[in-house]
Write a protein that holds these residues in place. Structure first.
Motif, PDB file in Angstrom:
ATOM      1  N   UNK A 573       2.105   0.821  -5.450  1.00 55.56           N
ATOM      2  CA  UNK A 573       1.282   2.033  -5.355  1.00 55.56           C
ATOM      3  C   UNK A 573       0.280   2.131  -6.495  1.00 55.56           C
ATOM      4  N   UNK A 574       0.564   1.474  -7.633  1.00 61.10           N
ATOM      5  CA  UNK A 574      -0.345   1.535  -8.782  1.00 61.10           C
ATOM      6  C   UNK A 574      -1.238   0.305  -8.889  1.00 61.10           C
ATOM      7  N   UNK A 575      -1.033  -0.698  -8.010  1.00 64.13           N
ATOM      8  CA  UNK A 575      -1.828  -1.927  -8.075  1.00 64.13           C
ATOM      9  C   UNK A 575      -3.124  -1.788  -7.295  1.00 64.13           C
ATOM     10  N   UNK A 576      -4.066  -2.627  -7.637  1.00 62.23           N
ATOM     11  CA  UNK A 576      -5.327  -2.670  -6.898  1.00 62.23           C
ATOM     12  C   UNK A 576      -5.106  -3.285  -5.518  1.00 62.23           C
ATOM     13  N   UNK A 577      -5.974  -2.966  -4.549  1.00 63.19           N
ATOM     14  CA  UNK A 577      -5.856  -3.599  -3.229  1.00 63.19           C
ATOM     15  C   UNK A 577      -6.002  -5.117  -3.335  1.00 63.19           C
TER      16      UNK A 577
END
Length: 691
Positions: A573-577
């Motif tokens: 949820x906190x990572x980049x796409x």
């Protein structure tokens, strides 16, 4: 009414010449006795000694007591003398006889300035005035009671030492050498303003002995005559001052003093000095001292009361808006080229970390200290100091902002609120670059894509474990349209009756196989954790999963597979796409990576009454510290029983290792990183449901 008639009721009785005497101008003191009635003066007492500290204007008078007076209690005097001096009087005894035969009067100040007071004598139609050097009040001193307490304590300690054996050798004790930290300017200001320091400076001034003369002595009369002007004190000139000038001389206007006031502690603000400052300096001083203020509170403190627009203009120079309240800017608290008094961190890093904390409070009423530390990488003492400035700790919730949301200000000044919001947006963009955060647009996009991915991989656990396709809603609609279109192309509709189609008797699913229950449900290359990828050819994914698992094990020591999955979803949820972890991580890969980094799979005897979703527990005992050996012993113990008492750990440590943790705090640290307590027993983490 005529001017002459106005003074008919108040005629001039006499005119008196006024003279200023300087014979005792710098030596004249007024002594007052507030606890002694005027009818019982000390004129008849014999003063045996007198002394003074000139800088402090502190006096002490020692007076003898009439022990033969019928009003003197002899038994009480003997008791006091015995308590103070003891049975065997030394050379420095307080009392010369066996009774209390004297008392001491000690002075205290009554007024800070005596420039308006003087002593006057009227003689032969002339008024002679002498300025006072000081006014002091004399009261009885009771220091002899303190001396009695000290003597009793000394006698008790002497008796205790006498009872101890003189032949015993004193045990050698290690000498602890401590080096004092350099004193900061703030600590020095607090020390100089402390009562202990001021009392020490007072005690350093030496006493000056005085010669006391009775009121009837010749020497007293000589000094008394100096209160009269001798005629050569000053040259009398013609009085040519105007009435307004004379009034200004009697009551001069207050002038700003050029004398630098002593620096006060950081938590103390002098309201007297505040009133003399310009408005901008007042606002800056108030925010620097209070750290957080409502706008309504600020208006009541600034003096004089000014226009709200001017206060807002000055306020936005030194503070930012958080929760509708005003918090002092970080660059005001941490000037350029300064460092932290706690850790020595530079002002730039401190300001950046504090700005991130304030931004977090613009998003929520609560912040978590551990999350702040992970992002800012600041020392714990600096983070705690920043949080205490603008929030308070709430158990099981985190740090709550100090003041309630000020909806009144937000509704009254929407332009200021909008301007501050734009400022925070720009500030966050800057923090994203320096702290390597995800900016707002990327956060929202990543959250939406990860949510769509999680929706697509949710499984219906009520379906039997056979090979059935699980796809998301949009994909189902899309596939249905494709199938319908293909069917229409194969069987175009005509007006003629359609040819009969034989009934499809093919089973909708393959035959049931018990062995497949032990295999992960795979549909369209999707497992319970996400898309399944050939990890044998994807070393980059395996390395990333190993780093992720190692990081979590170093934080918690013990993890179940379900807990790993939950932590993985939180990280996604906190990572980049497009992050490599979003490509799909299976349970098998998590287990393999956990074993590869050194964790072991624990075979535990679970309680029969406990219903646990996932009983695959992994533990990492090797953290590279001095507690690794204790963790390994504990993990082995839990493979035979699911709960232990604290004493059982101690016995096992002694039996296996021959040692145990040196202190209770270290013991607690080891237990709490691996176990949870329920009553008197300790259970391994992951084996007890959270309450």
């Amino acid at each position: 009414m005529a001017e002459d008639d106005a003074f008919e009721d108040d005629p001039v009785v006499a005119e008196v010449d006024v003279y200023l005497s300087k014979g005792l101008a710098e030596k004249l003191y007024l002594l007052q006795y507030p606890v002694r009635p005027s009818s019982m003066a000390y004129d008849d007492f014999e003063v045996t000694s007198a002394r003074v500290k000139p800088k402090q204007q502190k006096f002490e008078l020692e007076m003898s007591l009439d022990t033969r007076s019928p009003n003197y209690c002899h038994s009480k005097g003997e008791q006091i003398a015995l308590n103070v001096d003891g049975m065997n009087k030394a050379s420095g005894a307080t009392y010369n006889s066996d009774v209390m035969d004297k008392q001491v009067l000690t002075s205290s100040h009554t007024a800070s300035s005596v420039s308006r007071y003087c002593a006057g004598l009227l003689k032969d139609g002339e008024l002679h005035l002498t300025p006072l050097q000081g006014i002091v009040q004399l009261r009885p001193s009771f220091k002899y009671l303190d001396k009695a307490d000290v003597r009793v304590k000394q006698e008790k300690s002497a008796d205790t030492e006498g009872e101890s054996s003189q032949d015993e050798e004193e045990e050698a004790k290690p000498v602890m050498v401590k080096f004092a930290r350099p004193e900061t300017d703030q600590a020095k200001a607090k020390r100089l303003a402390s009562w202990q320091y001021l009392e020490q400076k007072r005690s350093e001034e030496p006493w000056v002995d005085l010669n006391y003369h009775h009121i009837d002595d010749v020497a007293s009369e000589v000094e008394y005559n100096q209160l009269y002007s001798q005629g050569n004190d000053f040259e009398v000139t013609e009085f040519g001052t105007s009435p307004k000038g004379y009034l200004a001389m009697l009551m001069p206007e207050e002038e700003s003093s050029d004398i630098k006031m002593p620096q006060m502690p950081s938590n103390v603000l002098s309201m007297t000095q505040l009133k003399t400052m310009p408005l901008a300096d007042q606002v800056r001083a108030l925010l620097t001292s209070a750290k957080v203020l409502r706008f309504s509170q600020l208006l009541t403190l600034v003096s004089p009361v000014t226009d709200q627009t001017a206060v807002l203009r000055a306020l936005q120079q030194v503070a930012v808006l958080v929760q509708g309240c005003w918090v002092v800017k970080s660059e005001v608290l941490y000037p350029k080229d300064s460092i932290s008094a706690n850790s020595g961190v530079s002002a730039e890093i401190l300001s950046r970390g504090r700005d991130y904390i304030m931004w977090k409070f613009t998003q929520s009423r609560y912040v978590i200290r551990k999350e702040i530390a992970m992002v800012t990488r600041l020392p714990s003492e600096d983070i705690k100091e920043m949080l205490e400035q603008m929030s308070r700790m709430q158990v099981n919730q985190g740090w709550q902002f100090l003041i309630e949301y000020d909806s009144v200000f937000v509704s009254k000044f929407p332009e200021v609120v909008q301007r501050q919001q734009m400022l925070w947006d720009n500030k966050y963009q800057s923090l994203c670059k320096t702290l390597k955060l995800v900016n707002l647009k990327q956060r929202r996009k990543a959250k939406a894509e990860n949510y769509h991915l999680m929706v697509c991989i949710v499984l219906d656990m009520t379906v039997s474990a056979v090979n059935i396709d699980f796809i998301c809603g949009k994909e189902r609609v899309k596939q249905a349209k494709v199938k319908a279109k293909a069917k229409l192309e194969q069987h175009p509709t005509t007006n003629a009756d359609p040819a009969p189609v034989p009934m499809d008797t093919t089973p909708s699913s393959p035959p049931f196989d018990k062995k497949r229950l032990h295999k992960p449900v795979t549909v369209n290359n999707v497992t319970m954790n996400g898309p399944e990828i050939d990890t044998s050819n994807n070393e980059k994914l395996r390395t990333e999963v190993q780093n992720f698992v190692r990081e979590k094990f170093l934080q918690q020591c013990i993890l179940t597979i379900s807990e790993m999955r939950r932590l993985l979803v939180s990280k996604l949820a906190a990572c980049l796409p497009g992050h490599i972890l979003a490509s799909g991580v299976s349970d098998t890969l998590l287990e393999q990576c956990a074993l590869e980094i050194g964790a072991k799979s624990l075979q535990l005897p679970w309680p029969t009454t406990l219903q646990v979703e996932d009983k695959r527990v992994f533990a990492l005992g090797n953290h590279g510290d001095e507690y690794d050996k204790y963790r390994e012993v504990m993990f082995d113990m839990y493979q035979y029983n699911f709960k232990y008492r604290r004493q059982q750990f101690t016995e096992k440590f002694q039996e296996t290792l021959g040692t145990e943790p040196s202190s209770k705090s270290e013991f607690d640290k080891i237990l709490k990183t691996c176990c949870v307590t329920r009553g008197a027993y300790w259970y391994l983490r992951g084996t007890m449901p959270s309450t």
